[in-house]
Scaffold this active site. Structure first.
Site, PDB file in Angstrom:
ATOM      1  N   GLY A  99       3.681  -3.497  -3.867  1.00 56.18           N
ATOM      2  CA  GLY A  99       3.721  -3.698  -5.313  1.00 56.18           C
ATOM      3  C   GLY A  99       4.094  -2.393  -5.998  1.00 56.18           C
ATOM      4  N   CYS A 140     -13.090   3.444 -29.149  1.00 58.45           N
ATOM      5  CA  CYS A 140     -14.396   4.081 -29.321  1.00 58.45           C
ATOM      6  C   CYS A 140     -15.144   4.208 -27.995  1.00 58.45           C
ATOM      7  CB  CYS A 140     -15.226   3.275 -30.301  1.00 58.45           C
ATOM      8  SG  CYS A 140     -14.274   2.820 -31.734  1.00 58.45           S
ATOM      9  N   GLU A 141     -14.570   4.942 -27.066  1.00 55.99           N
ATOM     10  CA  GLU A 141     -15.221   5.215 -25.787  1.00 55.99           C
ATOM     11  C   GLU A 141     -14.692   6.551 -25.306  1.00 55.99           C
ATOM     12  OE1 GLU A 141     -15.781   2.623 -22.631  1.00 55.99           O
ATOM     13  OE2 GLU A 141     -15.500   0.788 -23.789  1.00 55.99           O
ATOM     14  N   GLY A 175       0.767  -1.243   0.000  1.00 58.50           N
ATOM     15  CA  GLY A 175       0.000   0.000   0.000  1.00 58.50           C
ATOM     16  C   GLY A 175       0.792   1.285   0.000  1.00 58.50           C
ATOM     17  N   ARG A 193      -5.539   2.822 -16.047  1.00 56.27           N
ATOM     18  CA  ARG A 193      -5.682   3.569 -14.779  1.00 56.27           C
ATOM     19  C   ARG A 193      -6.417   4.907 -14.913  1.00 56.27           C
ATOM     20  NH1 ARG A 193      -2.250   5.071 -11.688  1.00 56.27           N
ATOM     21  NH2 ARG A 193      -3.231   4.276  -9.814  1.00 56.27           N
TER      22      ARG A 193
HETATM   23  N1  LLP Z   1      -1.411  -6.964  -0.588  1.00 61.62           N
HETATM   24  C1  LLP Z   1      -2.721  -7.077  -0.867  1.00 61.62           C
HETATM   25  C2  LLP Z   1      -3.536  -7.996  -0.074  1.00 61.62           C
HETATM   26  C3  LLP Z   1      -3.296  -6.322  -1.908  1.00 61.62           C
HETATM   27  O1  LLP Z   1      -4.600  -6.424  -2.157  1.00 61.62           O
HETATM   28  C4  LLP Z   1      -2.487  -5.445  -2.670  1.00 61.62           C
HETATM   29  C5  LLP Z   1      -3.054  -4.665  -3.771  1.00 61.62           C
HETATM   30  C6  LLP Z   1      -1.131  -5.372  -2.352  1.00 61.62           C
HETATM   31  C7  LLP Z   1      -0.624  -6.132  -1.305  1.00 61.62           C
HETATM   32  C8  LLP Z   1      -0.187  -4.468  -3.090  1.00 61.62           C
HETATM   33  O2  LLP Z   1      -0.575  -3.141  -2.959  1.00 61.62           O
HETATM   34  P1  LLP Z   1       0.392  -1.948  -3.421  1.00 61.62           P
HETATM   35  O3  LLP Z   1       1.624  -2.006  -2.557  1.00 61.62           O
HETATM   36  O4  LLP Z   1       0.719  -2.140  -4.841  1.00 61.62           O
HETATM   37  O5  LLP Z   1      -0.410  -0.728  -3.175  1.00 61.62           O
HETATM   38  N2  LLP Z   1      -4.992  -1.539  -9.819  1.00 61.62           N
HETATM   39  C9  LLP Z   1      -4.944  -0.529  -8.777  1.00 61.62           C
HETATM   40  C10 LLP Z   1      -4.306  -1.048  -7.502  1.00 61.62           C
HETATM   41  C11 LLP Z   1      -4.959  -2.284  -6.964  1.00 61.62           C
HETATM   42  C12 LLP Z   1      -4.312  -2.802  -5.703  1.00 61.62           C
HETATM   43  C13 LLP Z   1      -4.852  -4.141  -5.334  1.00 61.62           C
HETATM   44  N3  LLP Z   1      -4.250  -4.734  -4.180  1.00 61.62           N
HETATM   45  C14 LLP Z   1      -4.251   0.705  -9.321  1.00 61.62           C
HETATM   46  O6  LLP Z   1      -3.892   0.721 -10.497  1.00 61.62           O
HETATM   47  O7  LLP Z   1      -4.084   1.699  -8.609  1.00 61.62           O
END
Ligand code: LLP
Length: 433
Positions: free
Chosen positions: A290, A357-358, A238, A327
């Protein structure tokens, strides 16, 4: 700090001009910097050094094999959410023993596969899942290592689609129910209670929600660790990144910016959280970032196809689209957009849009941009996380190529899809032949 920079007027990724990559590999093109990936990993790793820890990179952010190999070599473990992701880690030479398996919907097949590979832990999201894991493990005559995901009911204050730590959403088990659940879980023959896990949301740029969650959970972890001999506490991922302003303004990227601005960075994160974690310092700390690792390590390069003025608007129509980077369309998120060749002159308020086309197919609205024309190239910055992995073939558009740069070297790490590949799995039924 990331490694996409102007030298003079030319945009470089590490020691390579982005223009040269476009000439060789075409557009739309994802470009990743190996140095940025490892630097981000190392910064976080070093900040957490005072505590025994394991960073499990959440591969959902960017799961290209070359990215996984880079991080695996740096010492990373992995957070996976599907059998496919676990198979990717293995294909990249990663160690399943350093993998946690998260997600609310694990199938029996996925559980079986993960158990056979010997993963570090399942992050369990429901009691039903716990029973399923116990059953599958029993059949395999194995002990399944698990951590239950606790929902601390702390609002991360991020975008509604990526906030996960409140009782409004499907994730984890309510804080108040956890102890009773551990007591029941301890009686399951094939379950080994190995840790406790939490994750409150994504793209947090403020440390306070993390502090709140950790403060609330530490006494619980102390009790559970003592009772059940837990080995680790995972505080999830996060950590947010700054999507603006970066290159265009000449500003350094985010973690060099003063803490006074309240921007989260690894040093601040560790400085605030490690003291709170003291009572559980005999446990191993797990993290599942991530975006923090991959986000600023990638750009999406696109070619300007047309510039069109209609009504009061200036539209820059590019060859990348929402299928390549969803995104902005999905979360209304901001990506800095810069030309590969920096230019002076007046900035023109522009909408940067794709060919789909959106009307949701846009990358920026009313964005002041230098004047560009057909054949110019633009880079969408901070597209390394949740970029390619969320790409689709909508409008029968092949997924873009991906390139990894290391110093003066560049390698194609995923080739552009061909048209034939797009329908290679499709068949026309006999009655239509
Ligand atoms: N752990 C869990 C249980 C998660 O659900 C997630 C992300 C992470 C770790 C990693 O989170 P990060 O460190 O990347 O924030 N597609 C969206 C983000 C979706 C995140 C889903 N879960 C975007 O493009 O902002």
């Amino acid at each position: 700090m990331h490694d996409f920079k102007y030298v003079g007027r030319t945009l470089y990724c590490e020691g390579v001009t982005v223009e040269s990559l476009v000439k060789k590999f075409g557009t739309p093109l994802y470009v990743y910097s190996e140095k940025t990936l490892t630097d981000h990993f190392n910064k976080l790793d070093q900040a957490l050094a005072p505590m025994e820890h394991l960073i499990c990179y959440a591969i959902k952010a960017n799961s290209n094999l070359a990215v996984l190999r880079t991080l695996g070599r740096a010492g990373s473990g992995f957070d996976v959410v599907s059998e496919g992701e676990l198979r990717r880690v293995i294909a990249a030479g990663g160690d399943p023993g350093k993998c946690v398996f998260a997600g609310v919907g694990k199938t029996e097949d996925e559980i079986r596969f993960a158990l056979k590979q010997g993963i570090y832990s399942f992050n369990v999201e429901s009691e039903a899942e716990l029973h399923r894991i116990d059953r599958v493990a029993g059949k395999l005559r194995k002990q399944a290592p698990v951590a239950v995901r606790v929902n601390p009911n702390v609002d991360a204050g991020t975008h509604a689609k990526i906030t996960t730590g409140t009782y409004e959403n499907k994730f984890g088990i309510a804080f108040e129910e956890i102890e009773a659940l551990y007591a029941r879980a301890a009686k399951l023959k094939n379950i080994r209670l190995r840790g406790l896990q939490t994750h409150i949301g994504s793209q947090l740029t403020d440390v306070k929600p993390f502090e709140k969650a950790v403060t609330k959970l530490v006494p619980l972890v102390v009790r559970l660790a003592e009772k059940y001999g837990l080995e680790f506490f995972s505080i999830g991922g996060g950590l947010g990144i700054v999507y603006q302003p970066a290159l265009a303004s000449g500003a350094e990227t985010w973690w060099n910016q003063p803490e006074a601005k309240g921007i989260l960075n690894p040093a601040l994160y560790a400085q605030r959280l490690l003291p709170l974690l003291k009572p559980v310092s005999h446990l191993r700390l797990l993290l599942e970032p991530g975006r923090f690792i991959a986000g600023n390590a990638g750009i999406l390069v696109t070619r300007v196809e047309y510039v069109k003025r209609t009504g009061k608007k200036n539209f820059v129509i590019v060859d990348a689209a929402m299928n390549d980077l969803i995104r902005p369309a999905f979360y209304d998120s901001y990506h800095e957009i810069v030309p590969l060749n920096k230019r002076g002159g007046k900035l023109i308020s522009s909408d940067v849009v794709g060919p789909i086309c959106e009307s949701g197919d846009y990358f920026a609205k009313d964005r002041p941009l230098p004047k560009v024309g057909e054949g110019d190239h633009l880079a969408l910055l901070s597209a390394g996380a949740y970029g390619f992995v969320m790409a689709s073939n909508y409008n029968t558009r092949p997924t873009p190529a991906e390139v990894l740069v290391q110093g003066k070297r560049a390698a194609l790490v995923r080739k552009r899809q061909t048209f034939e590949e797009l329908w290679s799995g499709e068949t026309v039924p006999t009655w239509l032949k």
